[in-house]
Design a protein around this motif. Sequence first.
Motif, PDB file in Angstrom:
ATOM      1  N   UNK A   1      -5.229  -3.482   4.815  1.00 14.60           N
ATOM      2  CA  UNK A   1      -4.928  -2.092   4.316  1.00 14.60           C
ATOM      3  C   UNK A   1      -3.601  -1.648   4.676  1.00 14.60           C
ATOM      4  N   UNK A   2      -2.879  -2.458   5.403  1.00 17.37           N
ATOM      5  CA  UNK A   2      -1.385  -2.277   5.930  1.00 17.37           C
ATOM      6  C   UNK A   2      -0.701  -1.868   4.605  1.00 17.37           C
ATOM      7  N   UNK A   3       0.076  -0.806   4.429  1.00 17.62           N
ATOM      8  CA  UNK A   3       0.706  -0.479   3.460  1.00 17.62           C
ATOM      9  C   UNK A   3       1.836  -1.670   2.792  1.00 17.62           C
TER      10      UNK A   3
ATOM     11  N   UNK B   1      -5.055   2.438   6.839  1.00 16.97           N
ATOM     12  CA  UNK B   1      -4.415   1.706   7.914  1.00 16.97           C
ATOM     13  C   UNK B   1      -4.358   2.328   9.379  1.00 16.97           C
ATOM     14  N   UNK B   2      -4.101   3.801   9.437  1.00 19.29           N
ATOM     15  CA  UNK B   2      -4.533   4.470  10.506  1.00 19.29           C
ATOM     16  C   UNK B   2      -6.110   4.304  11.227  1.00 19.29           C
ATOM     17  N   UNK B   3      -6.893   4.097  10.448  1.00 23.02           N
ATOM     18  CA  UNK B   3      -8.091   4.005  10.730  1.00 23.02           C
ATOM     19  C   UNK B   3      -8.181   2.729  11.343  1.00 23.02           C
ATOM     20  N   UNK B   4      -8.145   1.592  10.578  1.00 21.04           N
ATOM     21  CA  UNK B   4      -8.281   0.274  10.759  1.00 21.04           C
ATOM     22  C   UNK B   4      -7.532  -0.115  12.023  1.00 21.04           C
ATOM     23  N   UNK B   5      -6.336   0.532  12.322  1.00 20.33           N
ATOM     24  CA  UNK B   5      -5.590   0.204  13.526  1.00 20.33           C
ATOM     25  C   UNK B   5      -6.218   0.625  14.685  1.00 20.33           C
TER      26      UNK B   5
ATOM     27  N   UNK C   1      -0.410   6.162  -0.240  1.00 24.23           N
ATOM     28  CA  UNK C   1      -0.985   6.916   0.661  1.00 24.23           C
ATOM     29  C   UNK C   1      -2.379   6.508   0.978  1.00 24.23           C
ATOM     30  N   UNK C   2      -3.102   6.305   0.094  1.00 26.83           N
ATOM     31  CA  UNK C   2      -4.519   5.692   0.502  1.00 26.83           C
ATOM     32  C   UNK C   2      -4.415   4.499   1.679  1.00 26.83           C
TER      33      UNK C   2
ATOM     34  N   UNK D   1       1.718   1.259  14.713  1.00 22.56           N
ATOM     35  CA  UNK D   1       1.075   1.859  13.547  1.00 22.56           C
ATOM     36  C   UNK D   1       1.523   3.090  13.245  1.00 22.56           C
ATOM     37  N   UNK D   2       2.048   3.917  14.295  1.00 19.52           N
ATOM     38  CA  UNK D   2       2.317   5.582  13.847  1.00 19.52           C
ATOM     39  C   UNK D   2       3.434   5.326  13.129  1.00 19.52           C
TER      40      UNK D   2
END
Length: 421
Positions: A132-134, A102-106, A96-97, A193-194
């Motif tokens: 940070x990619x899961x 990843x959303x922010x970094x993308x 989850x983290x 990313x989404x």
Amino acid sequence: MPDRATLGDVSSSSAALADYRAALTSPGALVPALASALARLPIAMTTLAVLLYVQRVTGSYAVAAVVSAGTLAGESLGAVAQGRWMDRTGPTRPLLLAAGLYALAGAGLVLAIESGAALPLLVGAAALSGLVRPAMPGASRSLWARLVPAGPRRDAAYSYEAISLETFFILGPALAAFLVTAPWPGTALVVAIAGMVIGTTIFALSRPVRTQRPSAGGPSIGMLGALRPPGMRTVTLASLGFGLVIGSVEVGVNAVATEQGSPTLGGVLLSAWSVASVVAGVLYSLRPWPRPLHLRMPSLLAAFAACVTAMALVGPLASLPVLVVAMLAAGALITPQVTAHSLGVEATAPAGTSTEAFGWVVTAAVLGISSGQVLAGLAVDTAGAASSFLVGGVAGGIVAAALWWRRGTLAPRPAEHLTAA
């Protein structure tokens, strides 16, 4: 730690079609399997999306390959760190983290590309997004050890992981290549990313994942962690060589497509490559050859490298159909290798380190892919598209020779335990 008798049992097993059905219908498997599929589809899209996006903006394959390699280099570090954290605490909180970061970094990476940032900033943004990619491949594969008992059904589950990932490589490259031709070439990266963020979140919140506890035996201690057994290091080396070949082909095929005047041709060719992998993967799992894992890994990589080398020798511009035939032959060897890597982890990883161990395999693969992309990008800019295939074939052949030299670390010998290499 598994002994060599166990290693022999794992390396010689095969999976029937009924085992696939039993694995996928195991209690609790449906939701995480579907969520994992949604999260792993972007894996096949992201590298190509970044590569083509940056190439469209800068006009250089070399620059695009370096930026794309930055994404993979960051992922190689993040996969191991996340895997070790998941082994210690369970996967939900780390995933989850990672999804949020990843959303922010993308978003930051897209802004950097759009603003025409300098190369160091582009590479830094790409590396951060990769970091940070899961770590979904390791989390997904390690969950099967909890849902499915050891034996042919678990082997089928690992084979499913490899086959499903290749199915995504059918859809992913074609989708990325198609979306890059949209009015805004960043569409493919945003979609990837989404998909990763949504799929990871659903996976992490599913009941089997939320209730997953640290593996019995506790996490490994020390810098090497799951890499302490020499057999595990051999599996990781095999994944590195596999990635080197894959990375060079990804760049080379898209360069061929550009030379042909059809950018979408690259995605189509890579999709066809993956079709061969999926079909061959299902058939190969019924009766793998060579059956012993210590012979299977170097043989498969050597054959893979030879087929990719043939792609360079036929001359893509003069004989595109021959290139496609050689490419399909190479594709047939993809899923068997990925499945062998999973079985190798199952046999050699120390107790309590399954997610970290899969993370090391992913790390080796993405490091290989990034290195292969950089080398191939340089080769394309200096010697043409065909040279990228030669780079990948030679690199894969060298690693296959090293695997043959280290084959004893995977050879089954009853009643012996793995010792340091």
